[in-house]
Write an enzyme that holds these catalytic residues in place. Structure first.
Site, PDB file in Angstrom:
ATOM      1  N   ASP A  67      -9.372  -4.314 -10.300  1.00  0.00           N
ATOM      2  CA  ASP A  67      -9.268  -5.496  -9.372  1.00  0.00           C
ATOM      3  C   ASP A  67     -10.598  -5.563  -8.533  1.00  0.00           C
ATOM      4  OD1 ASP A  67      -8.750  -3.056  -7.971  1.00  0.00           O
ATOM      5  OD2 ASP A  67      -6.471  -3.798  -7.776  1.00  0.00           O
ATOM      6  N   ASN A 136       3.946  -0.937  -0.946  1.00  0.00           N
ATOM      7  CA  ASN A 136       4.844  -2.006  -1.100  1.00  0.00           C
ATOM      8  C   ASN A 136       5.333  -1.970  -2.791  1.00  0.00           C
ATOM      9  OD1 ASN A 136       2.442  -2.966  -2.220  1.00  0.00           O
ATOM     10  ND2 ASN A 136       2.647  -5.055  -1.174  1.00  0.00           N
ATOM     11  N   HIS A 138       3.014  -2.220  -5.221  1.00  0.00           N
ATOM     12  CA  HIS A 138       1.855  -3.010  -5.892  1.00  0.00           C
ATOM     13  C   HIS A 138       1.203  -2.031  -6.974  1.00  0.00           C
ATOM     14  CE1 HIS A 138      -1.605  -2.918  -3.052  1.00  0.00           C
ATOM     15  NE2 HIS A 138      -1.624  -1.788  -3.792  1.00  0.00           N
ATOM     16  N   GLU A 143       1.305  -8.079  -6.419  1.00  0.00           N
ATOM     17  CA  GLU A 143       1.890  -7.966  -5.188  1.00  0.00           C
ATOM     18  C   GLU A 143       3.469  -8.313  -5.543  1.00  0.00           C
ATOM     19  OE1 GLU A 143       0.741  -6.386  -2.972  1.00  0.00           O
ATOM     20  OE2 GLU A 143      -1.243  -7.013  -2.369  1.00  0.00           O
TER      21      GLU A 143
HETATM   22  P1  PGA Z   1      -4.569   4.160  -1.893  1.00  0.00           P
HETATM   23  O1  PGA Z   1      -4.084   2.494  -2.756  1.00  0.00           O
HETATM   24  O2  PGA Z   1      -4.769   4.872  -3.125  1.00  0.00           O
HETATM   25  O3  PGA Z   1      -5.807   3.624  -1.054  1.00  0.00           O
HETATM   26  O4  PGA Z   1      -3.474   4.535  -1.310  1.00  0.00           O
HETATM   27  C1  PGA Z   1      -3.692   2.763  -3.607  1.00  0.00           C
HETATM   28  C2  PGA Z   1      -3.110   1.020  -4.052  1.00  0.00           C
HETATM   29  O5  PGA Z   1      -3.037   0.231  -3.204  1.00  0.00           O
HETATM   30  O6  PGA Z   1      -2.947   0.670  -5.203  1.00  0.00           O
END
Ligand code: PGA
Length: 259
Positions: A67, A136, A138, A143
């Protein structure tokens, strides 16, 4: 789903890098799906170390990132382009023409999304997909919602994601509201998936994910339960709630020392 509970972040990162390295040795032109965020930083450090020690060659590896923030240009230090070069590509021998990251500044996002999916298809799909997980649930920027999209698309970031990522932007108001992300289809079609989770803030979502026998668009990562070849590596903190429930602590967990 294979589960590995690592002692700490370092060990999680070392195991993940070893698994990636093994796949590259088996298939030097591996199509590698890459993730950003805090979680994979240690994995990138380990891979860079292996490369610098002459133990790993990325010259034929093809990469596709999950992404990019919408509206951030590649030279913006907060963009995922910038993150990937600073933390990984600048230090290894992946060929520039083999690096793929969605263009957050593309004037026609639909066209850019189509182009990205076509490129992935051209290389036969992702061989090994590295994933983090949002608080959450995702994966990529897919999302929670009423539905999940299969193809690459422009998406609104969830409030939880804006809050979690504010740390990279100084304040929540600075976090872009939208991102281009590969869809659930691209992730689920990867031949092998490596999901990493680290820290106490991921303990609740990991317990929910691993304890549940249901898939739901409310927890996008739950779709990984349907995939044939997923390895989850958590550090102790991320495994804490799951372990305490102890319901399924059994043969599913592979000793970290095996890796
Ligand atoms: P993070 O993000 O590694 O910074 O916790 C993970 C994500 O949002 O997929």
């Amino acid at each position: 789903m294979k589960l590995i509970i690592a002692g700490d972040y370092q060990e999680m990162s070392r195991i993940a890098a070893n698994i990636i390295a093994e796949e590259i040795k088996k298939k030097p032109d591996l199509v590698l799906g890459l993730a950003t965020g805090s979680t994979p930083l240690g994995t990138y450090r380990e891979l860079v170390r292996m490369y610098k020690e002459g133990k790993l060659d990325f010259s034929r590896v093809i990469t596709f990132n999950l992404d990019e923030y919408y509206g951030l240009s590649p030279d913006d230090p907060r963009s995922y382009h910038y993150y990937m070069y600073r933390n990984f590509f600048d230090h290894v021998n992946v060929r520039p023409e083999n690096i793929h990251i969605p263009d957050g500044t593309a004037p026609d996002v639909e066209e850019e999304s189509r182009r990205y999916d076509e490129e992935i298809k051209k290389f036969g799909g992702i061989d090994l997909q590295l994933l983090g997980i949002g608080v959450n649930g995702h994966i990529g920027f897919n999302e929670p919602g009423d539905e999940l999209l299969t193809a690459t698309h422009l998406t609104d970031l969830a409030p939880d994601t804006l809050t979690a990522n504010a740390r990279f932007f100084g304040s929540i108001d600075e976090v872009p509201r939208k991102a281009i992300t590969v869809g659930l289809g691209t992730i689920m079609q990867a031949k092998k998936i490596l999901l990493l989770a680290s820290g106490p803030e991921k303990a609740a979502i990991m317990a929910e994910l691993l304890d549940d026998d249901a898939v739901s668009t409310r927890v996008p990562a739950s779709f990984l339960l349907l995939h044939r070849d997923v390895t989850v590596i958590m550090d102790k903190d991320a495994a804490e709630i799951y372990k305490n429930r102890a319901k399924k602590i059994d043969a599913a967990i592979q000793p970290a020392s095996d890796f």
